[in-house]
Design a protein around this motif. Structure first.
Motif, PDB file in Angstrom:
ATOM      1  N   PHE A 109       0.685  -1.361   0.008  1.00 40.54           N
ATOM      2  CA  PHE A 109       0.096  -0.082  -0.027  1.00 40.54           C
ATOM      3  C   PHE A 109       0.839   1.158   0.174  1.00 40.54           C
ATOM      4  N   LYS A 110       1.879   1.317   0.839  1.00 33.05           N
ATOM      5  CA  LYS A 110       2.742   2.376   0.914  1.00 33.05           C
ATOM      6  C   LYS A 110       3.729   2.642  -0.386  1.00 33.05           C
ATOM      7  N   LEU A 111       3.992   1.435  -0.999  1.00 29.52           N
ATOM      8  CA  LEU A 111       4.807   1.835  -2.212  1.00 29.52           C
ATOM      9  C   LEU A 111       3.994   2.039  -3.455  1.00 29.52           C
ATOM     10  N   PHE A 112       2.517   1.672  -3.310  1.00 30.62           N
ATOM     11  CA  PHE A 112       1.863   1.920  -4.338  1.00 30.62           C
ATOM     12  C   PHE A 112       1.194   3.464  -4.406  1.00 30.62           C
ATOM     13  N   THR A 113       1.144   3.875  -3.136  1.00 34.29           N
ATOM     14  CA  THR A 113       0.646   5.152  -3.031  1.00 34.29           C
ATOM     15  C   THR A 113       1.555   6.207  -3.264  1.00 34.29           C
ATOM     16  N   ALA A 114       2.954   5.927  -2.988  1.00 28.94           N
ATOM     17  CA  ALA A 114       4.201   6.624  -3.061  1.00 28.94           C
ATOM     18  C   ALA A 114       4.620   6.683  -4.480  1.00 28.94           C
ATOM     19  N   ARG A 115       4.643   5.617  -5.365  1.00 26.62           N
ATOM     20  CA  ARG A 115       4.927   5.440  -6.632  1.00 26.62           C
ATOM     21  C   ARG A 115       4.187   5.503  -7.822  1.00 26.62           C
ATOM     22  N   HIS A 116       2.825   5.301  -7.502  1.00 28.90           N
ATOM     23  CA  HIS A 116       1.892   5.378  -8.768  1.00 28.90           C
ATOM     24  C   HIS A 116       1.772   6.754  -9.257  1.00 28.90           C
ATOM     25  N   TYR A 117       1.843   7.026 -10.606  1.00 28.20           N
ATOM     26  CA  TYR A 117       1.551   7.938 -11.249  1.00 28.20           C
ATOM     27  C   TYR A 117       0.809   7.636 -12.638  1.00 28.20           C
ATOM     28  N   GLU A 118       0.291   8.739 -13.243  1.00 28.77           N
ATOM     29  CA  GLU A 118      -0.438   8.351 -14.635  1.00 28.77           C
ATOM     30  C   GLU A 118       0.268   9.394 -15.249  1.00 28.77           C
ATOM     31  N   VAL A 119       0.578   9.084 -16.547  1.00 28.67           N
ATOM     32  CA  VAL A 119       1.303   9.904 -17.610  1.00 28.67           C
ATOM     33  C   VAL A 119       0.246  10.599 -18.341  1.00 28.67           C
ATOM     34  N   LEU A 120       0.101  11.880 -18.155  1.00 31.42           N
ATOM     35  CA  LEU A 120      -0.854  12.621 -18.683  1.00 31.42           C
ATOM     36  C   LEU A 120      -0.594  13.293 -20.019  1.00 31.42           C
ATOM     37  N   PRO A 121      -1.228  13.081 -21.097  1.00 34.92           N
ATOM     38  CA  PRO A 121      -0.903  13.318 -22.558  1.00 34.92           C
ATOM     39  C   PRO A 121      -0.628  14.951 -22.583  1.00 34.92           C
ATOM     40  N   MET A 122       0.285  15.355 -23.481  1.00 38.57           N
ATOM     41  CA  MET A 122       0.777  16.610 -23.782  1.00 38.57           C
ATOM     42  C   MET A 122      -0.277  17.151 -24.760  1.00 38.57           C
ATOM     43  N   VAL A 123      -0.712  18.153 -24.154  1.00 40.33           N
ATOM     44  CA  VAL A 123      -1.758  19.001 -25.059  1.00 40.33           C
ATOM     45  C   VAL A 123      -1.016  20.422 -25.509  1.00 40.33           C
ATOM     46  N   LYS A 124      -0.894  20.611 -26.828  1.00 39.16           N
ATOM     47  CA  LYS A 124      -0.104  21.618 -27.384  1.00 39.16           C
ATOM     48  C   LYS A 124      -1.372  22.753 -27.754  1.00 39.16           C
ATOM     49  N   HIS A 125      -1.133  23.777 -27.300  1.00 43.16           N
ATOM     50  CA  HIS A 125      -1.991  24.784 -27.532  1.00 43.16           C
ATOM     51  C   HIS A 125      -1.607  25.645 -28.957  1.00 43.16           C
ATOM     52  N   VAL A 126      -2.285  25.789 -29.836  1.00 46.60           N
ATOM     53  CA  VAL A 126      -2.255  26.170 -31.042  1.00 46.60           C
ATOM     54  C   VAL A 126      -2.637  27.616 -30.865  1.00 46.60           C
ATOM     55  N   ASP A 127      -1.968  28.427 -31.066  1.00 51.75           N
ATOM     56  CA  ASP A 127      -2.120  30.194 -31.156  1.00 51.75           C
ATOM     57  C   ASP A 127      -2.190  30.836 -32.222  1.00 51.75           C
ATOM     58  N   PRO A 128      -3.219  31.088 -33.009  1.00 54.83           N
ATOM     59  CA  PRO A 128      -3.117  31.677 -34.366  1.00 54.83           C
ATOM     60  C   PRO A 128      -2.336  32.855 -34.441  1.00 54.83           C
ATOM     61  N   ARG A 129      -1.913  33.392 -33.275  1.00 52.66           N
ATOM     62  CA  ARG A 129      -1.175  34.872 -33.381  1.00 52.66           C
ATOM     63  C   ARG A 129       0.271  34.522 -33.210  1.00 52.66           C
ATOM     64  N   GLU A 130       0.692  33.476 -33.126  1.00 51.39           N
ATOM     65  CA  GLU A 130       2.128  32.799 -32.749  1.00 51.39           C
ATOM     66  C   GLU A 130       2.876  32.994 -34.152  1.00 51.39           C
ATOM     67  N   LYS A 131       2.230  32.816 -35.483  1.00 46.29           N
ATOM     68  CA  LYS A 131       3.183  32.936 -36.418  1.00 46.29           C
ATOM     69  C   LYS A 131       3.540  34.526 -36.826  1.00 46.29           C
ATOM     70  N   TYR A 132       2.713  35.527 -36.245  1.00 46.50           N
ATOM     71  CA  TYR A 132       2.911  36.936 -36.512  1.00 46.50           C
ATOM     72  C   TYR A 132       3.718  37.807 -35.422  1.00 46.50           C
ATOM     73  N   LEU A 133       4.036  36.956 -34.118  1.00 47.16           N
ATOM     74  CA  LEU A 133       4.895  37.435 -33.239  1.00 47.16           C
ATOM     75  C   LEU A 133       6.334  37.261 -33.682  1.00 47.16           C
ATOM     76  N   PRO A 134       7.238  38.257 -33.248  1.00 46.71           N
ATOM     77  CA  PRO A 134       8.489  38.253 -33.338  1.00 46.71           C
ATOM     78  C   PRO A 134       9.178  36.951 -32.698  1.00 46.71           C
ATOM     79  N   LYS A 135      10.153  36.434 -33.662  1.00 47.33           N
ATOM     80  CA  LYS A 135      11.117  35.319 -33.249  1.00 47.33           C
ATOM     81  C   LYS A 135      12.112  35.343 -32.427  1.00 47.33           C
ATOM     82  N   ARG A 136      12.779  34.525 -31.913  1.00 50.53           N
ATOM     83  CA  ARG A 136      14.464  34.755 -31.128  1.00 50.53           C
ATOM     84  C   ARG A 136      15.279  34.722 -32.242  1.00 50.53           C
ATOM     85  N   LYS A 137      16.314  35.454 -32.047  1.00 51.99           N
ATOM     86  CA  LYS A 137      17.204  35.485 -33.040  1.00 51.99           C
ATOM     87  C   LYS A 137      18.224  34.281 -32.446  1.00 51.99           C
ATOM     88  N   LYS A 138      18.822  33.863 -33.652  1.00 54.99           N
ATOM     89  CA  LYS A 138      19.581  32.870 -33.425  1.00 54.99           C
ATOM     90  C   LYS A 138      21.129  33.163 -33.528  1.00 54.99           C
TER      91      LYS A 138
END
Length: 138
Positions: A109-138
């Motif tokens: 019980f202690k090991l299960f409660t301490a080590r159990h986790y669930e991998v949540l899916p990554m949600v990428k937010h698509v922002d339509p303004r992203e392509k118009y914002l200035p980018k970082r210089k390389k």
């Protein structure tokens, strides 16, 4: 006090306690519990193989095996008690069996409660303004 401890040790460590039969309600109940533990090991193994979460599968790896061995050990202790096999039928083995079972359940019980986790899916937010914002210089 000394007499009570002596009686307790005599009760627990008596090598061949008598008056146990297969028709006894205690023996029937213990046989049923041990058979249930052995059957539960199969159910746990099937459930574990069909489970989707790999973390849960990894953490529950020992549950089926432990359930089977606790059931088999209890079955041997019941049969030894009824068949009056000396030193295997001592009551202290049941105390030890129960203590180990409680410790195993607590630890799992202690090991299960301490080590159990669930991998949540990554949600990428698509922002339509992203392509118009200035980018970082390389």
């Amino acid at each position: 006090m000394k007499n009570i401890l002596l009686q307790l040790f005599s009760f627990l460590f008596w090598p061949n306690p008598a008056n146990a039969t297969y028709s006894s309600p205690k023996a029937i109940a213990l046989l049923a519990v041990c058979a249930l533990l052995m059957a539960l090991s199969i159910v746990i193994s099937v459930w574990r193989k069909n489970h989707k979460n790999p973390v849960t599968r990894k953490l529950t790896r020992s549950w089926g095996t432990a359930s089977f061995w606790f059931g088999l050990t209890g079955l041997i202790l019941v049969v030894a008690r009824v068949e009056q096999i000396q030193f295997v039928s001592m009551r202290v083995w049941w105390v030890l069996w129960l203590a180990i079972a409680i410790f195993f359940i607590f630890l799992q019980f202690k090991l299960f409660t301490a080590r159990h986790y669930e991998v949540l899916p990554m949600v990428k937010h698509v922002d339509p303004r992203e392509k118009y914002l200035p980018k970082r210089k390389k």
